[in-house]
Scaffold this motif. Structure first.
Motif, PDB file in Angstrom:
ATOM      1  N   UNK A  98       0.824  -1.209   0.000  1.00  0.00           N
ATOM      2  CA  UNK A  98       0.000   0.000   0.000  1.00  0.00           C
ATOM      3  C   UNK A  98       0.863   1.267   0.000  1.00  0.00           C
ATOM      4  N   UNK A  99       1.977   1.223   0.734  1.00  0.00           N
ATOM      5  CA  UNK A  99       2.887   2.375   0.737  1.00  0.00           C
ATOM      6  C   UNK A  99       3.524   2.585  -0.638  1.00  0.00           C
ATOM      7  N   UNK A 100       3.840   1.499  -1.336  1.00  0.00           N
ATOM      8  CA  UNK A 100       4.435   1.630  -2.669  1.00  0.00           C
ATOM      9  C   UNK A 100       3.470   2.321  -3.623  1.00  0.00           C
ATOM     10  N   UNK A 101       2.176   2.039  -3.462  1.00  0.00           N
ATOM     11  CA  UNK A 101       1.178   2.701  -4.299  1.00  0.00           C
ATOM     12  C   UNK A 101       0.994   4.156  -3.878  1.00  0.00           C
ATOM     13  N   UNK A 102       0.998   4.382  -2.575  1.00  0.00           N
ATOM     14  CA  UNK A 102       0.818   5.749  -2.067  1.00  0.00           C
ATOM     15  C   UNK A 102       1.927   6.672  -2.534  1.00  0.00           C
ATOM     16  N   UNK A 103       3.165   6.179  -2.532  1.00  0.00           N
ATOM     17  CA  UNK A 103       4.314   7.005  -2.893  1.00  0.00           C
ATOM     18  C   UNK A 103       4.766   6.781  -4.335  1.00  0.00           C
ATOM     19  N   UNK A 104       4.026   5.950  -5.062  1.00  0.00           N
ATOM     20  CA  UNK A 104       4.318   5.695  -6.477  1.00  0.00           C
ATOM     21  C   UNK A 104       5.748   5.191  -6.679  1.00  0.00           C
ATOM     22  N   UNK A 105       6.114   4.178  -5.884  1.00  0.00           N
ATOM     23  CA  UNK A 105       7.437   3.575  -5.946  1.00  0.00           C
ATOM     24  C   UNK A 105       7.322   2.182  -6.558  1.00  0.00           C
ATOM     25  N   UNK A 106       8.167   1.893  -7.525  1.00  0.00           N
ATOM     26  CA  UNK A 106       8.169   0.585  -8.165  1.00  0.00           C
ATOM     27  C   UNK A 106       8.868  -0.429  -7.252  1.00  0.00           C
ATOM     28  N   UNK A 107       8.105  -1.417  -6.756  1.00  0.00           N
ATOM     29  CA  UNK A 107       8.641  -2.430  -5.847  1.00  0.00           C
ATOM     30  C   UNK A 107       8.176  -3.812  -6.319  1.00  0.00           C
ATOM     31  N   UNK A 108       8.782  -4.329  -7.394  1.00  0.00           N
ATOM     32  CA  UNK A 108       8.300  -5.568  -8.006  1.00  0.00           C
ATOM     33  C   UNK A 108       8.356  -6.787  -7.094  1.00  0.00           C
ATOM     34  N   UNK A 109       9.396  -6.914  -6.263  1.00  0.00           N
ATOM     35  CA  UNK A 109       9.472  -8.080  -5.373  1.00  0.00           C
ATOM     36  C   UNK A 109       8.347  -8.027  -4.354  1.00  0.00           C
ATOM     37  N   UNK A 110       8.176  -6.868  -3.744  1.00  0.00           N
ATOM     38  CA  UNK A 110       7.096  -6.692  -2.778  1.00  0.00           C
ATOM     39  C   UNK A 110       5.745  -6.974  -3.418  1.00  0.00           C
ATOM     40  N   UNK A 111       5.553  -6.493  -4.641  1.00  0.00           N
ATOM     41  CA  UNK A 111       4.274  -6.681  -5.334  1.00  0.00           C
ATOM     42  C   UNK A 111       3.982  -8.158  -5.576  1.00  0.00           C
ATOM     43  N   UNK A 112       4.994  -8.920  -5.949  1.00  0.00           N
ATOM     44  CA  UNK A 112       4.779 -10.344  -6.194  1.00  0.00           C
ATOM     45  C   UNK A 112       4.527 -11.105  -4.890  1.00  0.00           C
ATOM     46  N   UNK A 113       5.236 -10.742  -3.827  1.00  0.00           N
ATOM     47  CA  UNK A 113       5.011 -11.403  -2.538  1.00  0.00           C
ATOM     48  C   UNK A 113       3.611 -11.077  -2.019  1.00  0.00           C
ATOM     49  N   UNK A 114       3.194  -9.837  -2.192  1.00  0.00           N
ATOM     50  CA  UNK A 114       1.825  -9.457  -1.830  1.00  0.00           C
ATOM     51  C   UNK A 114       0.816 -10.287  -2.624  1.00  0.00           C
ATOM     52  N   UNK A 115       1.085 -10.470  -3.909  1.00  0.00           N
ATOM     53  CA  UNK A 115       0.186 -11.256  -4.753  1.00  0.00           C
ATOM     54  C   UNK A 115       0.081 -12.695  -4.303  1.00  0.00           C
ATOM     55  N   UNK A 116       1.205 -13.289  -3.884  1.00  0.00           N
ATOM     56  CA  UNK A 116       1.194 -14.673  -3.402  1.00  0.00           C
ATOM     57  C   UNK A 116       0.377 -14.789  -2.122  1.00  0.00           C
ATOM     58  N   UNK A 117       0.565 -13.846  -1.205  1.00  0.00           N
ATOM     59  CA  UNK A 117      -0.075 -13.935   0.110  1.00  0.00           C
ATOM     60  C   UNK A 117      -1.544 -13.538   0.069  1.00  0.00           C
ATOM     61  N   UNK A 118      -1.849 -12.463  -0.636  1.00  0.00           N
ATOM     62  CA  UNK A 118      -3.196 -11.894  -0.552  1.00  0.00           C
ATOM     63  C   UNK A 118      -4.064 -12.107  -1.795  1.00  0.00           C
ATOM     64  N   UNK A 119      -3.449 -12.540  -2.897  1.00  0.00           N
ATOM     65  CA  UNK A 119      -4.239 -12.730  -4.117  1.00  0.00           C
ATOM     66  C   UNK A 119      -4.168 -14.158  -4.630  1.00  0.00           C
ATOM     67  N   UNK A 120      -3.479 -15.024  -3.914  1.00  0.00           N
ATOM     68  CA  UNK A 120      -3.407 -16.429  -4.293  1.00  0.00           C
ATOM     69  C   UNK A 120      -2.599 -16.708  -5.538  1.00  0.00           C
ATOM     70  N   UNK A 121      -1.638 -15.842  -5.876  1.00  0.00           N
ATOM     71  CA  UNK A 121      -0.805 -16.066  -7.058  1.00  0.00           C
ATOM     72  C   UNK A 121       0.075 -17.300  -6.873  1.00  0.00           C
ATOM     73  N   UNK A 122       0.350 -17.982  -7.949  1.00  0.00           N
ATOM     74  CA  UNK A 122       1.268 -19.114  -7.924  1.00  0.00           C
ATOM     75  C   UNK A 122       2.701 -18.606  -7.767  1.00  0.00           C
ATOM     76  N   UNK A 123       3.442 -19.190  -6.823  1.00  0.00           N
ATOM     77  CA  UNK A 123       4.783 -18.668  -6.529  1.00  0.00           C
ATOM     78  C   UNK A 123       5.728 -18.790  -7.724  1.00  0.00           C
ATOM     79  N   UNK A 124       5.628 -19.863  -8.490  1.00  0.00           N
ATOM     80  CA  UNK A 124       6.510 -20.019  -9.647  1.00  0.00           C
ATOM     81  C   UNK A 124       6.219 -18.964 -10.704  1.00  0.00           C
ATOM     82  N   UNK A 125       4.944 -18.668 -10.891  1.00  0.00           N
ATOM     83  CA  UNK A 125       4.579 -17.616 -11.850  1.00  0.00           C
ATOM     84  C   UNK A 125       5.088 -16.255 -11.393  1.00  0.00           C
TER      85      UNK A 125
END
Length: 258
Positions: free
Chosen positions: A206-233
């Motif tokens: 949420x902070x990355x979106x608020x401050x418009x900072x590109x944080x790809x690792x954080x975004x993918x980890x968030x996706x795995x935990x909160x959006x059910x993304x496949x870890x390999x993908x």
């Protein structure tokens, strides 16, 4: 932390020194712990004690170094004097924002390091994850008012290294289980203690979106935990992103020369 402070408030004296050793960012408000302290007990003197310091090793007098961070130099040094021992060395730092963010954000990257281990990947993967992870941490930190150099110190890269590599790390162990295909809630139950990175991943995203900072690792980890993304993908997404310069600021500053 908010609940503890609310319950403790009647007993906290004016100008009381508060030494915080917890790490995180409040989900609902996105406040750092010092900001929560200022809100509830505004007349206190706040210090955070942070760094690569697993309690299991500190208790055995294994050499350990941490940092005492406060806006007030005298308070930082007072806490330094109280805690320093021949086996527990304490440095001081005025950058409260950086030290707090370093201690919180590294837990998100440590989840990723654990996921990598759980998938059976090796040292190359983890080294890349940690190196690019500290870049993400520093980018967000600078935007929020921290000093970039803090992320190269004990509360930044130091804490990141120990949390990403040690089996004492709850976040890494939880990540290993997730990488092995175990559901998030089941992984947390197996750890049996707080896994700070789970909640901090949400706040950091949420902070990355608020401050418009590109944080790809954080975004993918968030996706795995909160959006059910496949870890390999998620790892594939990181690897096939648009090509970039490693030190983008250096390239931009020297664009006509390189």
């Amino acid at each position: 932390m908010r609940e503890v402070l609310e319950n403790s408030k009647p007993y906290i004296k004016r100008d009381q020194i508060i030494v915080n050793v917890s790490k995180g960012i409040e989900n609902e408000t996105l406040l750092r712990i010092s900001q929560i302290v200022e809100e509830i007990v505004p007349n206190s003197k706040y210090t955070i004690l942070s760094g690569p310091s697993h309690a299991e090793e500190v208790a055995k007098d294994m050499p350990t170094t941490v940092v005492s961070a406060s806006k007030d130099k005298e308070v930082a040094e007072y806490v330094q004097d109280i805690f320093i021992t021949p086996s527990f060395r304490v440095y001081t730092n005025p950058d409260v924002i950086g030290v707090e963010l370093g201690g919180a954000l590294k837990n998100v990257i440590a989840l990723g390091a654990g996921i990598s281990d759980g998938l059976g990947w090796g040292d190359n993967t983890k080294a890349a994850l940690m190196t690019r992870g500290i870049f993400e941490m520093a980018r967000l930190g600078e935007k929020m008012g921290a000093q970039a150099s803090t992320f190269l110190g004990l509360a930044g890269i130091g804490d990141l290294i120990v949390t990403c590599t040690s089996m004492h790390s709850r976040n890494r162990r939880a990540g290993i289980l997730i990488g092995q295909g175990i559901k998030i809630d089941d992984a947390i139950r197996q750890i049996g203690m707080v896994v700070e990175g789970i909640k901090t991943a949400k706040s950091t995203f949420q902070l990355s979106k608020k401050y418009n900072i590109n944080m790809p690792i954080t975004e993918e980890i968030y996706g795995v935990i909160y959006e059910g993304k496949d870890v390999k993908n998620s790892v594939s997404n990181l690897m096939i992103r648009d090509r970039k310069h490693e030190m983008e600021n250096i390239v931009l500053e020297n664009n006509n020369l390189w």
